[in-house]
Design an enzyme around this catalytic site. Sequence first.
Site, mmCIF file in Angstrom:
data_model
loop_
_atom_site.group_PDB
_atom_site.id
_atom_site.type_symbol
_atom_site.label_atom_id
_atom_site.label_comp_id
_atom_site.label_asym_id
_atom_site.label_seq_id
_atom_site.Cartn_x
_atom_site.Cartn_y
_atom_site.Cartn_z
ATOM 1 N N SER A 188 0.838 -1.203 0.000
ATOM 2 C CA SER A 188 0.000 0.000 0.000
ATOM 3 C C SER A 188 0.875 1.256 0.000
ATOM 4 O O SER A 188 1.670 1.451 -0.912
ATOM 5 C CB SER A 188 -0.950 -0.047 1.200
ATOM 6 O OG SER A 188 -1.925 0.965 1.110
ATOM 7 N N MET A 189 0.781 2.101 1.027
ATOM 8 C CA MET A 189 1.674 3.263 1.072
ATOM 9 C C MET A 189 3.127 2.835 1.217
ATOM 10 O O MET A 189 4.030 3.558 0.807
ATOM 11 C CB MET A 189 1.281 4.203 2.200
ATOM 12 C CG MET A 189 0.069 5.064 1.895
ATOM 13 S SD MET A 189 -0.084 6.407 3.077
ATOM 14 C CE MET A 189 -1.599 7.188 2.502
ATOM 15 N N TRP A 213 0.067 2.378 -3.265
ATOM 16 C CA TRP A 213 -0.697 3.626 -3.264
ATOM 17 C C TRP A 213 0.297 4.773 -3.250
ATOM 18 O O TRP A 213 1.232 4.806 -2.452
ATOM 19 C CB TRP A 213 -1.584 3.698 -2.029
ATOM 20 C CG TRP A 213 -2.560 4.851 -1.998
ATOM 21 C CD1 TRP A 213 -3.892 4.797 -2.295
ATOM 22 C CD2 TRP A 213 -2.299 6.218 -1.600
ATOM 23 N NE1 TRP A 213 -4.475 6.042 -2.135
ATOM 24 C CE2 TRP A 213 -3.516 6.931 -1.705
ATOM 25 C CE3 TRP A 213 -1.156 6.900 -1.191
ATOM 26 C CZ2 TRP A 213 -3.611 8.288 -1.398
ATOM 27 C CZ3 TRP A 213 -1.250 8.257 -0.895
ATOM 28 C CH2 TRP A 213 -2.474 8.937 -1.005
ATOM 29 N N ASP A 234 -9.202 -4.391 -5.898
ATOM 30 C CA ASP A 234 -8.697 -3.340 -5.010
ATOM 31 C C ASP A 234 -9.564 -2.089 -5.149
ATOM 32 O O ASP A 234 -9.627 -1.481 -6.226
ATOM 33 C CB ASP A 234 -7.242 -3.024 -5.361
ATOM 34 C CG ASP A 234 -6.537 -2.199 -4.286
ATOM 35 O OD1 ASP A 234 -7.223 -1.475 -3.543
ATOM 36 O OD2 ASP A 234 -5.301 -2.287 -4.212
ATOM 37 N N HIS A 266 -7.160 -5.235 -1.869
ATOM 38 C CA HIS A 266 -6.023 -4.413 -1.463
ATOM 39 C C HIS A 266 -5.213 -5.076 -0.354
ATOM 40 O O HIS A 266 -4.000 -4.875 -0.261
ATOM 41 C CB HIS A 266 -6.540 -3.050 -0.977
ATOM 42 C CG HIS A 266 -5.475 -2.078 -0.624
ATOM 43 N ND1 HIS A 266 -4.637 -1.500 -1.550
ATOM 44 C CD2 HIS A 266 -5.075 -1.577 0.603
ATOM 45 C CE1 HIS A 266 -3.786 -0.683 -0.951
ATOM 46 N NE2 HIS A 266 -4.030 -0.717 0.353
#
Length: 319
Positions: A188-189, A213, A234, A266
């Site tokens: 993700s991040m 992300w 996602d 996700h």
Amino acid sequence: MQHPHTGTTSPVHRPHPALPDPRTGRRGRRTGRLAALAAAVSAVFTLTALGGPAAHGADNPFERGPAPTESSIEALRGPYAVSETTVSRLAVSGFGGGTIYYPTSTADGTFGAVAVSPGYTGTQSSISWLGPRLASQGFVVFTIDTLTTLDQPDSRGNQLLAALDYLTGSSSVRGRIDSTRLGVMGHSMGGGGSLEAAKSRPSLQAAIPLTPWNLDKTWPEIKTPTLIFGADGDTIAPVATHAEPFYTTLPSSLDRAYLELNGATHFTPNTSNTTIAKYSVSWLKRFIDNDTRYEQFLCPLPRPSLTIEEYRGNCPHTS
């Protein structure tokens, strides 16, 4: 032999040793042994020229572990026994501590290393399954906690690099690591952070963003071989606005790949996943260890399946 009448010596006529003796039909023993030895030497040279086992060590000093198979890279554990050590956030700066997983034996020398970041609001526990699974294949793996769970991708990228610097510079396992063979991963991040890390440090050998992300959608500056995982279901970092444009804006000359997981979300990277492990191991081996034995799992490009919605990439790989 002395001639019975003249006393002079005349040659004894025997069959040539390389030819069968007409009296016995057999070759001379010494010649047979020499012929067998010559054949064995020829076979060794032929095997080496063809890239057989005798050629691997000389061609690639970073190669670790036995020859891979489909089952070996899908296995929950690879050939190496794994140890681990905890790093307190109080003992480091620039990131939030974490856990180091590493091959227990030092018999094979040094290993490449990978730092892994969790995603937004996540801790290292959300990506901890990757630690022993990757380490057992022959890597030192550092699953980290971030300074705060709300850190953005650029901060997570800096923290991944700080973790690698700690690993190679002052950690208790620094002697087990080849500091020229390093990579980053993240979810993700943290996946967005792995792109930031690769952008900041082109010397990295591999980057693997997992359902990444990031507000930055273009990555033409990256020079690190990059495998991006997306997920068809996602809704937090939809592939159309995250993983896919991240992949398509990487330089076309770069060794790069995009794998979209089928029937995934996700958060699929937060639990043990054979498809993620299989292709992550192959990518890290291929580019951190320069181990072309793993090229077979990446090229030709994997086809869609029950677990793969889509796979894009360049083949053959160039580095």
